[in-house]
Write a protein that holds these residues in place. Structure first.
Motif, PDB file in Angstrom:
ATOM      1  N   MET A  56       0.721  -1.161   0.063  1.00 32.53           N
ATOM      2  CA  MET A  56       0.092   0.017  -0.028  1.00 32.53           C
ATOM      3  C   MET A  56       0.826   1.379  -0.175  1.00 32.53           C
ATOM      4  O   MET A  56       0.624   2.108   0.894  1.00 32.53           O
ATOM      5  N   PRO A  57       1.762   1.478  -0.826  1.00 31.02           N
ATOM      6  CA  PRO A  57       2.396   2.862  -1.057  1.00 31.02           C
ATOM      7  C   PRO A  57       1.648   3.949  -1.451  1.00 31.02           C
ATOM      8  O   PRO A  57       0.438   3.879  -2.181  1.00 31.02           O
ATOM      9  N   ASN A  58       1.625   5.002  -0.422  1.00 30.71           N
ATOM     10  CA  ASN A  58       0.782   6.141  -0.434  1.00 30.71           C
ATOM     11  C   ASN A  58      -0.808   5.723  -0.586  1.00 30.71           C
ATOM     12  O   ASN A  58      -1.422   6.398  -1.081  1.00 30.71           O
ATOM     13  N   GLY A  59      -1.194   4.819   0.189  1.00 32.96           N
ATOM     14  CA  GLY A  59      -2.543   4.510   0.077  1.00 32.96           C
ATOM     15  C   GLY A  59      -3.212   3.756  -0.791  1.00 32.96           C
ATOM     16  O   GLY A  59      -4.309   3.647  -1.029  1.00 32.96           O
ATOM     17  N   ARG A  60      -2.525   3.441  -2.008  1.00 32.32           N
ATOM     18  CA  ARG A  60      -2.915   2.751  -3.170  1.00 32.32           C
ATOM     19  C   ARG A  60      -2.589   1.350  -3.126  1.00 32.32           C
ATOM     20  O   ARG A  60      -1.363   0.743  -2.732  1.00 32.32           O
ATOM     21  N   THR A  61      -3.390   0.439  -3.565  1.00 31.98           N
ATOM     22  CA  THR A  61      -3.296  -0.870  -3.427  1.00 31.98           C
ATOM     23  C   THR A  61      -2.397  -1.252  -4.859  1.00 31.98           C
ATOM     24  O   THR A  61      -2.898  -1.076  -5.785  1.00 31.98           O
ATOM     25  N   MET A  62      -1.263  -1.677  -4.611  1.00 32.32           N
ATOM     26  CA  MET A  62      -0.427  -2.157  -5.425  1.00 32.32           C
ATOM     27  C   MET A  62       0.074  -3.757  -5.314  1.00 32.32           C
ATOM     28  O   MET A  62       0.056  -4.177  -4.229  1.00 32.32           O
ATOM     29  N   VAL A  63       0.153  -4.409  -6.259  1.00 40.00           N
ATOM     30  CA  VAL A  63       0.475  -5.816  -6.204  1.00 40.00           C
ATOM     31  C   VAL A  63       1.807  -6.173  -7.042  1.00 40.00           C
ATOM     32  O   VAL A  63       2.175  -5.778  -7.830  1.00 40.00           O
ATOM     33  N   PRO A  64       2.898  -6.898  -6.130  1.00 41.02           N
ATOM     34  CA  PRO A  64       3.974  -7.321  -6.720  1.00 41.02           C
ATOM     35  C   PRO A  64       3.947  -8.093  -7.782  1.00 41.02           C
ATOM     36  O   PRO A  64       3.056  -8.959  -7.701  1.00 41.02           O
TER      37      PRO A  64
END
Length: 135
Positions: A56-64
């Motif tokens: 959750m960088p900067n509140g954004r859902t990101m997926v490796p």
């Protein structure tokens, strides 16, 4: 004279996140062949099922990206095994860190061996999460 701590310096977390190839929820849904009007909700549902690693960088859902078998359009089975083994005290960020950093058993990061050396990855992860016992 020592340099003061600068807020302009990147944090350890930011540097780690920058070193991992991340995709957003819509891209993850496309890789998994999930058709939805709410990719964020679909990915969050997978998280609740302990079926995917998100950050959750900067509140954004990101997926490796490393956790996907691009040939089959699925999350590698070993990732699911690691998520089941992961202690509740271990964050997704720490798990992603372990997977993305060089490991003596693999001559590189375990993430590079997903789908190839799964039993070895699970064994190395078990050793990593084992509590230290002294005495």
């Amino acid at each position: 004279m020592p340099q003061e701590h600068s807020t302009a310096k990147t944090s350890v977390e930011e540097r780690l996140l920058a070193s991992i190839n991340l995709i957003d929820s819509a891209q993850a849904c496309a890789l998994l062949c999930i058709e939805t009007d709410d990719p964020e909700g679909a990915i969050q549902a997978l998280v609740l099922d302990n079926a995917i690693i998100i950050l959750m960088p900067n509140g954004r859902t990101m997926v490796p990206l490393f956790q996907f078998d691009l040939a089959s359009g699925r999350v590698f089975d070993v990732v699911l095994d690691l998520l089941k083994l992961r202690p509740c005290r271990m964050s997704n960020l720490r798990l992603a860190y372990w997977l993305s950093r060089a490991h003596v058993d693999f001559a590189g990061p375990p993430a590079d061996r997903l789908g190839q050396d799964d039993a070895m990855i699970v064994a190395a992860f078990r050793r990593y999460i084992e509590l230290e016992h002294h005495g």
